[in-house]
Design a protein around this motif. Structure first.
Motif, PDB file in Angstrom:
ATOM      1  N   ASP A 236     -67.441  30.985  34.460  1.00  0.00           N
ATOM      2  CA  ASP A 236     -66.451  30.002  34.026  1.00  0.00           C
ATOM      3  C   ASP A 236     -66.745  28.668  34.728  1.00  0.00           C
ATOM      4  O   ASP A 236     -67.663  28.558  35.540  1.00  0.00           O
ATOM      5  CB  ASP A 236     -65.034  30.495  34.277  1.00  0.00           C
ATOM      6  CG  ASP A 236     -64.708  30.705  35.752  1.00  0.00           C
ATOM      7  OD1 ASP A 236     -65.445  30.210  36.636  1.00  0.00           O
ATOM      8  OD2 ASP A 236     -63.703  31.371  36.029  1.00  0.00           O
ATOM      9  N   LEU A 237     -65.955  27.651  34.395  1.00  0.00           N
ATOM     10  CA  LEU A 237     -66.191  26.314  34.953  1.00  0.00           C
ATOM     11  C   LEU A 237     -66.138  26.300  36.487  1.00  0.00           C
ATOM     12  O   LEU A 237     -66.934  25.616  37.124  1.00  0.00           O
ATOM     13  CB  LEU A 237     -65.187  25.312  34.391  1.00  0.00           C
ATOM     14  CG  LEU A 237     -65.462  24.837  32.977  1.00  0.00           C
ATOM     15  CD1 LEU A 237     -64.280  24.049  32.441  1.00  0.00           C
ATOM     16  CD2 LEU A 237     -66.728  24.005  32.928  1.00  0.00           C
ATOM     17  N   THR A 238     -65.229  27.039  37.050  1.00  0.00           N
ATOM     18  CA  THR A 238     -65.123  27.078  38.514  1.00  0.00           C
ATOM     19  C   THR A 238     -66.402  27.630  39.118  1.00  0.00           C
ATOM     20  O   THR A 238     -66.962  27.061  40.058  1.00  0.00           O
ATOM     21  CB  THR A 238     -63.904  27.908  38.953  1.00  0.00           C
ATOM     22  OG1 THR A 238     -62.733  27.303  38.397  1.00  0.00           O
ATOM     23  CG2 THR A 238     -63.786  27.975  40.458  1.00  0.00           C
ATOM     24  N   ALA A 239     -66.894  28.739  38.584  1.00  0.00           N
ATOM     25  CA  ALA A 239     -68.117  29.344  39.109  1.00  0.00           C
ATOM     26  C   ALA A 239     -69.335  28.443  38.897  1.00  0.00           C
ATOM     27  O   ALA A 239     -70.239  28.403  39.740  1.00  0.00           O
ATOM     28  CB  ALA A 239     -68.345  30.701  38.461  1.00  0.00           C
ATOM     29  N   LEU A 240     -69.348  27.699  37.795  1.00  0.00           N
ATOM     30  CA  LEU A 240     -70.481  26.803  37.525  1.00  0.00           C
ATOM     31  C   LEU A 240     -70.526  25.604  38.471  1.00  0.00           C
ATOM     32  O   LEU A 240     -71.536  24.914  38.547  1.00  0.00           O
ATOM     33  CB  LEU A 240     -70.438  26.318  36.072  1.00  0.00           C
ATOM     34  CG  LEU A 240     -70.858  27.349  35.044  1.00  0.00           C
ATOM     35  CD1 LEU A 240     -70.517  26.867  33.637  1.00  0.00           C
ATOM     36  CD2 LEU A 240     -72.340  27.671  35.164  1.00  0.00           C
ATOM     37  N   ARG A 241     -69.467  25.377  39.210  1.00  0.00           N
ATOM     38  CA  ARG A 241     -69.451  24.277  40.181  1.00  0.00           C
ATOM     39  C   ARG A 241     -70.049  24.686  41.530  1.00  0.00           C
ATOM     40  O   ARG A 241     -70.119  23.880  42.448  1.00  0.00           O
ATOM     41  CB  ARG A 241     -68.024  23.774  40.367  1.00  0.00           C
ATOM     42  CG  ARG A 241     -67.466  23.092  39.134  1.00  0.00           C
ATOM     43  CD  ARG A 241     -66.073  22.526  39.416  1.00  0.00           C
ATOM     44  NE  ARG A 241     -65.390  22.126  38.226  1.00  0.00           N
ATOM     45  CZ  ARG A 241     -65.636  21.015  37.529  1.00  0.00           C
ATOM     46  NH1 ARG A 241     -66.578  20.210  37.909  1.00  0.00           N
ATOM     47  NH2 ARG A 241     -64.929  20.730  36.451  1.00  0.00           N
ATOM     48  N   ASP A 242     -70.503  25.915  41.645  1.00  0.00           N
ATOM     49  CA  ASP A 242     -71.162  26.387  42.862  1.00  0.00           C
ATOM     50  C   ASP A 242     -72.333  25.454  43.189  1.00  0.00           C
ATOM     51  O   ASP A 242     -73.101  25.089  42.298  1.00  0.00           O
ATOM     52  CB  ASP A 242     -71.665  27.814  42.623  1.00  0.00           C
ATOM     53  CG  ASP A 242     -72.310  28.433  43.834  1.00  0.00           C
ATOM     54  OD1 ASP A 242     -73.212  27.816  44.446  1.00  0.00           O
ATOM     55  OD2 ASP A 242     -71.933  29.569  44.176  1.00  0.00           O
TER      56      ASP A 242
ATOM     57  N   ASP B 223     -71.919  16.985  35.228  1.00  0.00           N
ATOM     58  CA  ASP B 223     -70.979  17.304  36.316  1.00  0.00           C
ATOM     59  C   ASP B 223     -69.777  18.116  35.831  1.00  0.00           C
ATOM     60  O   ASP B 223     -68.852  18.380  36.593  1.00  0.00           O
ATOM     61  CB  ASP B 223     -70.523  16.023  37.016  1.00  0.00           C
ATOM     62  CG  ASP B 223     -69.685  15.116  36.119  1.00  0.00           C
ATOM     63  OD1 ASP B 223     -69.375  15.492  34.969  1.00  0.00           O
ATOM     64  OD2 ASP B 223     -69.340  14.016  36.584  1.00  0.00           O
ATOM     65  N   LEU B 224     -69.785  18.509  34.574  1.00  0.00           N
ATOM     66  CA  LEU B 224     -68.750  19.358  33.972  1.00  0.00           C
ATOM     67  C   LEU B 224     -67.384  18.695  33.867  1.00  0.00           C
ATOM     68  O   LEU B 224     -66.374  19.368  33.690  1.00  0.00           O
ATOM     69  CB  LEU B 224     -68.627  20.693  34.728  1.00  0.00           C
ATOM     70  CG  LEU B 224     -69.908  21.497  34.861  1.00  0.00           C
ATOM     71  CD1 LEU B 224     -69.676  22.727  35.727  1.00  0.00           C
ATOM     72  CD2 LEU B 224     -70.447  21.877  33.497  1.00  0.00           C
ATOM     73  N   SER B 225     -67.348  17.377  33.923  1.00  0.00           N
ATOM     74  CA  SER B 225     -66.062  16.689  33.854  1.00  0.00           C
ATOM     75  C   SER B 225     -65.690  16.255  32.436  1.00  0.00           C
ATOM     76  O   SER B 225     -64.517  16.012  32.156  1.00  0.00           O
ATOM     77  CB  SER B 225     -66.062  15.463  34.772  1.00  0.00           C
ATOM     78  OG  SER B 225     -67.025  14.517  34.330  1.00  0.00           O
TER      79      SER B 225
END
Length: 165
Positions: free
Chosen positions: A48-54, A18-20
């Motif tokens: 980046d992390l923001t884009a990977l949260r798509d 979950d990238l946390s």
């Protein structure tokens, strides 16, 4: 998923992420920084992390014990086609089967999800030569730009026909 390949890290677990966690965040930050340094902005396609949260992207991390040693992601382009993103092996674990294990996992998930094609973009510089060899060893073939990519002398595109292999 736990995989044990000859010559590889003893027990490598590939799990959804979950990238946390600080380890995956650090690994992906290092990946993004290296890709930014290696390519001009118009040829740099690392997320980046923001884009990977798509919501169209699923990220997996590879673990050896308590250490994140690699990662990779699938981005759904449409119901038949996905793209590999954010393939990365931690610097002190290269050459130990991490990338091959993550790639094998991503291919298996792509098949399970019913995709017909799996594609990726990587660089043409020497830095990316090991990645290109990895993809070719796993049955990927060169192709033209796909999705929103355009011809770029610093990008090389690969695809895997999941119905044929």
């Amino acid at each position: 998923m736990t995989i044990n390949q000859p010559g590889a890290i003893d027990q490598l677990r590939v799990t959804p992420d979950d990238l946390s966690g600080p380890q995956i965040r650090a690994l992906l930050a290092a990946h993004h920084a290296e890709m930014s340094a290696a390519s001009p902005a118009e040829s740099m396609h690392a997320l980046d992390l923001t884009a990977l949260r798509d919501p169209a992207i699923t990220v997996w991390s590879a673990w050896s014990g308590d250490d994140v040693v690699g990662c990779g992601a699938l981005k759904e382009l449409d119901h038949e086609h996905a793209e590999i993103k954010s393939m990365r092996t931690a610097a002190d674990h290269t050459g130990r089967g991490v990338a091959a294990t993550v790639l094998t996992h991503l291919i298996a998930v792509a098949r399970e999800r019913g995709y017909r094609h799996l594609s990726l973009e990587t660089g043409t510089e020497d830095l990316f030569a090991p990645a290109r060899r990895l993809y070719l060893r796993h049955g990927f073939t060169e192709c033209g730009p796909f999705g929103s990519y355009r011809l770029d002398p610093l990008s090389q595109y690969f695809t895997l026909d999941l119905e044929r292999c």
